[in-house]
Write an enzyme that holds these catalytic residues in place. Sequence first.
Site, short mmCIF file in Angstrom:
data_model
loop_
_atom_site.label_atom_id
_atom_site.label_comp_id
_atom_site.label_asym_id
_atom_site.label_seq_id
_atom_site.Cartn_x
_atom_site.Cartn_y
_atom_site.Cartn_z
N GLU A 85 4.65 -5.56 -2.94
CA GLU A 85 4.82 -6.80 -2.19
C GLU A 85 6.28 -7.14 -1.91
O GLU A 85 6.58 -8.00 -1.08
CB GLU A 85 4.14 -7.97 -2.91
CG GLU A 85 4.74 -8.36 -4.25
CD GLU A 85 4.19 -7.59 -5.43
OE1 GLU A 85 4.36 -8.06 -6.56
OE2 GLU A 85 3.60 -6.50 -5.22
N GLN A 87 8.66 -4.58 -1.27
CA GLN A 87 9.33 -3.46 -0.61
C GLN A 87 9.69 -3.73 0.84
O GLN A 87 10.76 -3.31 1.31
CB GLN A 87 8.47 -2.20 -0.71
CG GLN A 87 8.41 -1.62 -2.11
CD GLN A 87 7.67 -0.29 -2.14
OE1 GLN A 87 7.52 0.38 -1.11
NE2 GLN A 87 7.19 0.09 -3.31
N HIS A 109 3.84 5.41 -3.64
CA HIS A 109 2.54 4.88 -3.21
C HIS A 109 2.67 4.63 -1.72
O HIS A 109 3.73 4.23 -1.24
CB HIS A 109 2.20 3.60 -3.97
CG HIS A 109 0.97 2.89 -3.52
ND1 HIS A 109 -0.19 3.55 -3.16
CD2 HIS A 109 0.69 1.57 -3.36
CE1 HIS A 109 -1.12 2.67 -2.82
NE2 HIS A 109 -0.59 1.46 -2.93
N ASP A 192 -6.73 4.66 -3.05
CA ASP A 192 -6.12 3.99 -4.20
C ASP A 192 -6.52 2.52 -4.25
O ASP A 192 -6.95 2.01 -5.30
CB ASP A 192 -4.60 4.13 -4.13
CG ASP A 192 -3.91 3.56 -5.35
OD1 ASP A 192 -3.91 4.22 -6.40
OD2 ASP A 192 -3.36 2.44 -5.26
N SER A 253 -26.86 8.34 -27.20
CA SER A 253 -28.25 8.55 -27.63
C SER A 253 -29.18 8.73 -26.42
O SER A 253 -28.84 8.33 -25.30
CB SER A 253 -28.72 7.34 -28.44
OG SER A 253 -28.84 6.20 -27.60
#
Length: 334
Positions: A85, A87, A109, A192, A253
């Site tokens: 937020e 960048q 990213h 992502d 189980s």
Amino acid sequence: MACTIYYDNDADLSALKGKKIAILGYGSQGHAHAQNLRESGCDVIVAELEGTDNYEAAVKANFKPMAIPEAVKQADIIVITLPDELQGKIFKDQIRPNLKKGAVLVATHGFNVHYGQFDIPAGCSAIMIAPKGPGHLVRAEFVKGGGVPCLIALGPGAGENEKKIGLAYAKGIGGTRGGVIETTFAEETETDLFGEQAVLCGGVSALIQAGFETLVEAGYQPEMAYFECMHEMKLIVDLFYQGGLNYMRYSVSNTAEYGDYTRGPRVITEETKKEMKKILTEIQNGQFAREWLLENQVNAPAFKRARAQHHDHLLEQVGKKLRKLMKWIDAKEF
């Protein structure tokens, strides 16, 4: 679509020779990239805000942190490890005016490149090297002689030369030891965000909280509800991590396995999947990105309100008490 994976022999560290690499941000990813690259023989500088814990951590690691504009002016490769937020504004105000001609931006990213927050000038380019693990793991595996798998993607202005730089960079942080998967900015960003929202953070958190509330509202002790719906989640996730759904089902189980097959689809229904598809569409068409960026332009009131509301939920209160009984847990209370 076939998956292309690159390893050590596909990457040549000499592609980074004579190039100065600036790591912008010395947080989770930044500290790992900076230290790994330095130990791989690369020329690394760090940008961080003076007076912060991250600044002090960089100094302790024998870096000399500087302001972002100064680092960008010196660098041939600029690695952005700052919060999504922030960048866009930092790029516009501090990075773009100081870029060298031919500079390569490395994103960890794809969010800001994919959603058009970076106006990358002609003569510069963007690539992505995204480790598929948190920074502390990137660092720890590198120190042990291993590496966390990474993603590589070519963005605006990038071609074969930038791909060589990207693979060399991935090798420098240890990624080619684990394998580097070729992708695109769009694919990395959209998958992502979807994983975070529909499954890993949003989906799992909502499922745990709803299960806890269902038991408590039915009159069961909150402590019992916590153990069954929150605490034991780690046991199941660890089995997923080791061998997927099949290994989990092998390990539990027969009763639990039968309940999985017959009751799970009644909780996660076709209606749930329809909502997942709607979430994916909002990511693909940019609706979520616009919402999140606009939220931050007005100081994130809805985000902060939601954070406060969830912070003191009964589930969290009970968990804080019970974790004190389990001395083997390295409890992190916020």
